[in-house]
Structure formats: structure tokens, C-alpha cells
Design an enzyme around this catalytic site. Structure first.
Site, PDB file in Angstrom:
ATOM      1  N   ASN A   1      34.847  50.022  76.409  1.00 36.83           N
ATOM      2  CA  ASN A   1      36.025  49.781  75.584  1.00 36.83           C
ATOM      3  C   ASN A   1      36.246  48.280  75.370  1.00 36.83           C
ATOM      4  OD1 ASN A   1      37.508  52.111  74.584  1.00 36.83           O
ATOM      5  ND2 ASN A   1      37.824  52.699  76.718  1.00 36.83           N
TER       6      ASN A   1
ATOM      7  N   ASP B   1      41.968  49.928  77.260  1.00 36.05           N
ATOM      8  CA  ASP B   1      41.219  50.757  76.326  1.00 36.05           C
ATOM      9  C   ASP B   1      40.705  49.844  75.210  1.00 36.05           C
ATOM     10  OD1 ASP B   1      40.539  53.018  74.368  1.00 36.05           O
ATOM     11  OD2 ASP B   1      41.288  54.152  76.072  1.00 36.05           O
TER      12      ASP B   1
END
Length: 285
Positions: free
Chosen positions: A142, A192
Site C-alpha cells: 500500500n 493504507d
């Protein structure tokens, strides 16, 4: 606070991309195997036969898309797909995840286990016909993003909760060992997807935290944007002047009671006049 940009519910919304030529937002539902876009308040969907997760724009009509087994070129007008190269095609355990084009015209893409198997994934870069593995092992790839100086890249293994920073050479290849930029482990937050704005702030979606957080180049927290969904997945800047923040979200990982408590989960959100982003970089074939 953000508002809902598009009410389509994605199980695993990801990869928002503002196309600078078409002036449209594109995003994915990875497990739904779908690419979405919105034009004139109409949501359009393109279905694929495998997981799709991230894209970069090539020109007005074509996207480079990462799937579970390959990189391919998708023609937005005709709907045809052209194979570019395999991506862990012989590994049934993994799929693609986060990705973004870099300032030099390359395309970075991470892989991960379909069930987040430990150390199953890696981060790759495609550049002018070559796909090269950069970093492994990775559990959940990510936060692939690039500073305005064109010489700094970021990424994370969400399972480790550390966002890494690495310097790049003139052709965009890493030329240093990654160093820790953010360690969110002590705060109990999970990084993320991320994007860097024009001033060098990292806008980071934090899974499970109902927010996008902005971090300065020294790693200090500058501000947060609340999102009415626990699992924010990836932000993007768009709009005519690139001052609109978009953020995808997911329902994946929420219990039935969690979904009931956060009914907007899986939708795509927006907030106006948050910061001024960089234009997304073009993939050069």
C-alpha cells in the site's frame, strides 16, 4: 467531514484515479472485479473476469490496469484489453493491490495474498517494457506515492504499519535502502493507500480509523479529514484545480453489526478545498 461522491457500494473500493484529460474519477472494487467512473451524475461500470485494483493513465483513451495476473492496457472507448506483461501469473495465492504511476512515466504495483497471507506479496515497477521486482517480502502492499521532487517514493506493508521512504535515480529506480518515514504501530493505526499533494504532504488513508490523515515531510501529523466509513482505503486529488480530495472505502472486514453501524461503508467520498494535489503522472509506453 467528507460527503458521498458516489453511492455505489464496493466490497473493497480501491485505486481512485483522477484522469486529467477526461476530467473524471476512476476507481475499482477489487473483489467485485469492476472499474467504475462517474460522468454527468451517471455511474458507469466495466466488469472484468479477474481482480483489478489500480490504474495509471496513458492518454485520453487508455489506462494501464493491474489485475491479479497481468498488467494490461484498457481502451476506455472500445472496451478492448491488450496484454502488457504477466504479474505473478503463476502464483494463485496472490493478486494486485495498490499502485500508481511515477514521475518518470513508470508504473508501480504491489501484490498481496488474496487472504493477506504473510509475506506473500511484493512491490514491482514497470518501466518502458520491463517489470522489475523492487521490494519483497510484503504482506499487504500500500501507500505507493511520489513526492513533488520526483526523486522520492513511499510505500508500506500495512501489516507492519510502517510507511517507508526511498530515493530514486533519474530514471525512477530506487537507489537507496528504504527508511522509515512513519511508524503508526504505536498509535494502533494501519496505513493504507496514500497520495502526495503539491506541497509535499502525504494524505494517507488509515484502515479502521475512519479518516484520511495528512503528514508533513518530517512525519508530523498536520490534520485529519473524517470519513463516514471505518475502512478508508485510498485517497486521490482531482477536480479542475486538483483541490478536491476523493477517498475510496471498503465493507470488507466489517461484521454485520459493523456494516449496520456504518451504512456508507464501501462508498466513495469527497471533500472540497482540502489541499492542492499533484496531477497524476502519465504512464509512458
Amino acid at each position: 467531514m467528507t460527503s458521498v461522491f458516489d453511492a455505489t457500494v464496493c466490497e473493497l473500493g480501491e485505486g481512485p484515479l483522477w484522469h486529467p484529460l477526461r476530467q473524471q474519477l476512476y476507481w475499482f472494487d477489487i473483489t467485485g472485479r469492476t472499474l467504475y467512473t462517474q460522468t454527468d451524475d451517471e455511474t458507469k461500470a466495466v466488469r472484468f473476469d479477474t481482480f483489478v485494483s489500480a490504474a495509471g493513465w496513458i492518454d485520453a483513451n487508455r489506462l494501464m490496469i493491474a489485475s491479479a495476473r497481468e498488467l494490461f492496457i484498457h481502451d476506455l472507448n472500445s472496451g478492448t484489453n491488450t496484454h502488457v506483461c504477466p504479474l505473478e501469473a503463476d502464483n494463485a495465492v496472490t493478486r494486485s493491490n495498490d499502485g500508481r504511476a511515477d514521475p518518470q512515466g513508470g508504473f508501480w504495483i504491489g501484490t498481496m495474498g488474496c487472504n493477506a497471507e504473510q509475506d506473500a506479496g511484493a512491490i514491482y515497477r514497470w518501466y518502458r517494457g520491463e517489470l522489475r521486482r523492487l521490494f519483497a517480502p510484503i504482506t499487504i502492499s500500500n501507500a505507493i506515492s511520489f513526492a513533488p521532487d520526483s526523486r522520492t517514493a513511499f510505500f508500506t506493508d500495512s501489516a507492519v504499519a510502517k510507511v517507508m521512504r526511498v530515493t530514486l535515480d533519474a530514471d525512477g529506480w530506487p537507489n537507496s535502502e528504504p527508511e522509515v518515514f512513519l511508524d503508526l504501530g504505536p498509535a494502533g493505526r494501519e496505513p493504507d493507500g496514500a497520495v502526495i499533494d503539491r506541497d509535499g504532504l502525504m494524505w494517507l488513508a488509515e484502515w479502521g480509523s475512519s479518516r484520511v490523515a495528512a503528514y508533513a515531510p518530517d512525519g508530523s501529523l498536520v490534520r485529519t479529514v473524517p470519513v463516514d466509513a471505518p475502512h478508508t482505503t485510498c485517497p486521490a486529488f482531482g477536480g479542475p484545480d486538483l483541490t478536491t480530495l476523493f477517498c475510496a472505502s471498503a465493507r470488507q472486514g466489517l461484521t454485520a453489526s459493523g456494516r449496520a453501524a456504518a451504512p456508507l461503508s464501501g462508498m466513495t467520498f469527497t471533500a472540497a478545498n482540502v489541499a492542492r494535489g499533484q496531477q497524476e503522472h502519465q504512464v509512458i509506453l
